[in-house]
Design an enzyme around this catalytic site. Structure first.
Site, mmCIF file in Angstrom:
data_model
loop_
_atom_site.group_PDB
_atom_site.id
_atom_site.type_symbol
_atom_site.label_atom_id
_atom_site.label_comp_id
_atom_site.label_asym_id
_atom_site.label_seq_id
_atom_site.Cartn_x
_atom_site.Cartn_y
_atom_site.Cartn_z
ATOM 1 N N ARG A 160 0.830 -1.210 0.000
ATOM 2 C CA ARG A 160 0.000 0.000 0.000
ATOM 3 C C ARG A 160 0.861 1.255 0.000
ATOM 4 N NH1 ARG A 160 -4.409 -1.067 4.682
ATOM 5 N NH2 ARG A 160 -3.934 1.139 5.036
ATOM 6 N N ARG A 171 -1.456 8.389 10.529
ATOM 7 C CA ARG A 171 -2.614 7.503 10.707
ATOM 8 C C ARG A 171 -2.818 7.177 12.186
ATOM 9 N NH1 ARG A 171 -0.645 3.083 6.662
ATOM 10 N NH2 ARG A 171 -2.301 1.801 7.545
#
Ligand code: AP5
Ligand code: MG
Ligand code: ZN
Length: 216
Positions: A160, A171
């Site tokens: 990813r 995040r």
């Protein structure tokens, strides 16, 4: 039975959702996977979400709740596993409405308790089969035959774009600031159970099974 898997990036939500799909016929509803599919397909949602996801920030509540509503309308057979949704108080409220409207209820909210420092390695080492999506890890979950997917025999793998150290920090910060604060909503309803997400993958799977079978 409908459940939420809650935990920061790399906690094991996707890994455990896949295990539940395989063993219980439940359906994984991952807003992250839905958004990645939208980005890949170049849909209007994907075009809006791409840069936000690459920065490790949260996509708008309206977009992700709409994705979940559409997915629920397709039916969830043996039950829904919400993976990576809800992530904000507004999404938690939206989920209540989406479920209510369909005569569905929430049975469990399972928090994967993890040590954030260890998660960086998990996220950085993660990759998936480009053909079937099965998840792997450079250290913790290797295919039985190097370079060949256990599930489909595929030989192409992918990583990813948001799985780099800098984005992972953002995040994590988003999780702490916006997602962890929704736990009390579910605690007040007596729905939250905690699992040690630092245990081996199979142990975590077992601990979740114990909760779903009503033995915890
Ligand atoms: P999303 O795709 O949801 O990513 P995330 O929450 O950051 O979580 P991850 O998928 O990274 O971790 P996971 O818990 O699934 O871990 P996994 O099982 O893969 O979201 C991505 C982005 O999309 C967001 O940043 C945001 O921009 C957007 N987005 C998505 N949903 C949104 C929403 N609702 N609202 C707004 N924006 C949204 O495990 C990780 C690795 O560790 C794997 O390699 C695995 O093999 C390994 N592993 C797993 N468990 C163990 C274990 N017990 N021991 C050792 N290794 C393990
Ligand atoms: Mg995931
Ligand atoms: Zn595969």
């Amino acid at each position: 039975m409908n459940i939420i898997l809650l935990g920061p990036p790399g906690a094991g939500k996707g890994t455990q959702a896949q295990a539940l799909m395989a063993t219980r016929g439940m359906q994984q509803l991952s807003t992250g996977d839905m958004l990645r599919a939208a980005v890949k397909a170049g849909t209007p949602v994907g075009l809006q979400a791409k840069a936000v996801m690459e920065a490790g920030e949260l996509v708008s509540d309206a977009i992700v709740s709409a994705l979940i509503g559409e997915r629920l309308d397709q039916g969830v057979g043996g039950g829904a596993i919400f993976d990576g949704y809800p992530r904000t108080a507004a999404q938690a409220m939206a989920l209540d409405e989406l479920l209510d409207a369909r005569g569905m209820t929430l049975d469990h909210v399972i928090e994967l308790e993890v040590d954030e420092a260890a998660l960086i390695e998990r996220v950085e080492g993660r990759y998936t089969c480009a053909t079937c999506g099965e998840g792997y890890h450079d250290r913790f979950k290797l295919p039985a035959v190097a370079g060949v997917c256990d599930v489909c025999g595929g030989t192409e793998f992918k990583r990813r774009p948001d799985d780099n150290a800098a984005t992972v920090q953002t995040r994590m910060a988003e999780y702490r600031a916006k997602t962890a604060p929704i736990l009390p909503i579910y605690e007040a309803r007596g729905l939250v159970q905690r699992v040690n997400g630092m245990a081996d993958i199979d142990h975590v799977t077992q601990a979740i099974a114990t909760i779903l079978d009503g033995e915890a």
